[in-house]
Design an enzyme around this catalytic site. Structure first.
Site, mmCIF file in Angstrom:
data_model
loop_
_atom_site.group_PDB
_atom_site.id
_atom_site.type_symbol
_atom_site.label_atom_id
_atom_site.label_comp_id
_atom_site.label_asym_id
_atom_site.label_seq_id
_atom_site.Cartn_x
_atom_site.Cartn_y
_atom_site.Cartn_z
ATOM 1 N N GLY A 159 0.824 -1.194 0.000
ATOM 2 C CA GLY A 159 0.000 0.000 0.000
ATOM 3 C C GLY A 159 0.861 1.248 0.000
ATOM 4 N N GLN A 166 3.051 9.866 1.356
ATOM 5 C CA GLN A 166 4.349 9.202 1.217
ATOM 6 C C GLN A 166 5.089 9.589 -0.060
ATOM 7 O OE1 GLN A 166 2.475 5.193 2.241
ATOM 8 N NE2 GLN A 166 4.528 4.987 3.125
ATOM 9 N N CYS A 184 6.193 -0.533 6.489
ATOM 10 C CA CYS A 184 5.753 0.713 5.860
ATOM 11 C C CYS A 184 6.872 1.179 4.953
ATOM 12 C CB CYS A 184 5.463 1.748 6.943
ATOM 13 S SG CYS A 184 4.958 3.349 6.273
ATOM 14 N N LEU A 185 6.526 1.601 3.750
ATOM 15 C CA LEU A 185 7.564 2.038 2.801
ATOM 16 C C LEU A 185 8.318 3.268 3.310
ATOM 17 C CD1 LEU A 185 5.712 1.467 -0.591
ATOM 18 C CD2 LEU A 185 7.527 0.075 0.436
ATOM 19 N N HIS A 198 -3.946 1.100 7.981
ATOM 20 C CA HIS A 198 -2.592 1.680 7.968
ATOM 21 C C HIS A 198 -2.542 2.887 7.027
ATOM 22 C CE1 HIS A 198 1.976 1.113 7.856
ATOM 23 N NE2 HIS A 198 1.743 1.952 6.861
ATOM 24 N N GLU A 199 -3.041 2.711 5.805
ATOM 25 C CA GLU A 199 -2.964 3.799 4.815
ATOM 26 C C GLU A 199 -3.874 4.959 5.211
ATOM 27 O OE1 GLU A 199 -0.532 3.520 3.006
ATOM 28 O OE2 GLU A 199 -0.267 1.352 3.099
ATOM 29 N N HIS A 225 -2.170 7.287 7.505
ATOM 30 C CA HIS A 225 -1.205 8.178 6.845
ATOM 31 C C HIS A 225 -1.870 9.498 6.459
ATOM 32 C CE1 HIS A 225 2.616 6.129 6.317
ATOM 33 N NE2 HIS A 225 2.042 5.031 5.852
#
Ligand code: NI
Length: 171
Positions: free
Chosen positions: A46, A51, A93-94, A135-136, A139
């Site tokens: 994701g 991000q 997480c990226l 999670h997303e 963000h």
């Protein structure tokens, strides 16, 4: 389409709140496509717009395994309507390269959003998809997976990432 640079913690944009998308224009669709390409290139499950440095309420998710066809899901102006159950999931997480930590989440969610064409949809999700949606979605409010950790774990992760050479430090 283009692969965009991914912002790494503690980049300040990760702590900012994203604004709703007014209209799903061709520019927004181009951003969505670039976000998907960026997520696949990483690779990741994701990616939220914060991000890639864009403060709009958009995220993309694809939870398909490598041996399965892609299953890209686009969420524009998402709202989580319902949460049920509890589950602990090891998340990455990226924006936190090399970090994976156990995070407690709802087991199932119901989310509504607009798709890439600006069409509204409602989705019931469980498993990895439900985790990724939560999670997303965080963000977009400037919240991060480390906010779910206890103070000791949180500090360990922060130290690990603050030692990374920063791109900005050289400029
Ligand atoms: Ni993330």
């Amino acid at each position: 389409m283009a692969v965009l640079p991914i912002r790494i913690y503690p980049d300040k944009v990760l702590r900012q709140k994203a604004s709703p998308v007014d209209a799903v224009t061709p520019d927004i669709q181009r951003l969505v496509d670039d976000m998907a390409e960026t997520m696949y290139a990483a690779p990741g499950v994701g990616l939220a717009a914060n991000q890639v440095g864009v403060l709009l309420r958009i995220f993309v998710i694809d939870t398909a395994n490598e041996d399965e066809p892609s299953d890209l899901r686009v969420f524009i102006n998402p709202t989580i309507l319902e949460r049920s159950g509890e589950v602990v999931w090891k998340e990455g997480c990226l924006s936190f390269p090399g970090v994976s930590e156990n995070v407690e989440r709802a087991e199932k969610v119901v989310v509504k959003a607009l798709d890439r064409n600006g069409e509204p949809f409602t989705l019931q999700a469980e498993g990895l998809l439900a985790i990724a949606i939560q999670h997303e979605n965080e963000h977009l409010d400037g919240e991060l997976m480390i906010d779910h950790l206890g103070p000791v774990r949180k500090r360990l992760v922060q130290r690990k990432l603050q030692k990374r050479p920063s791109v900005d430090a050289d400029t």
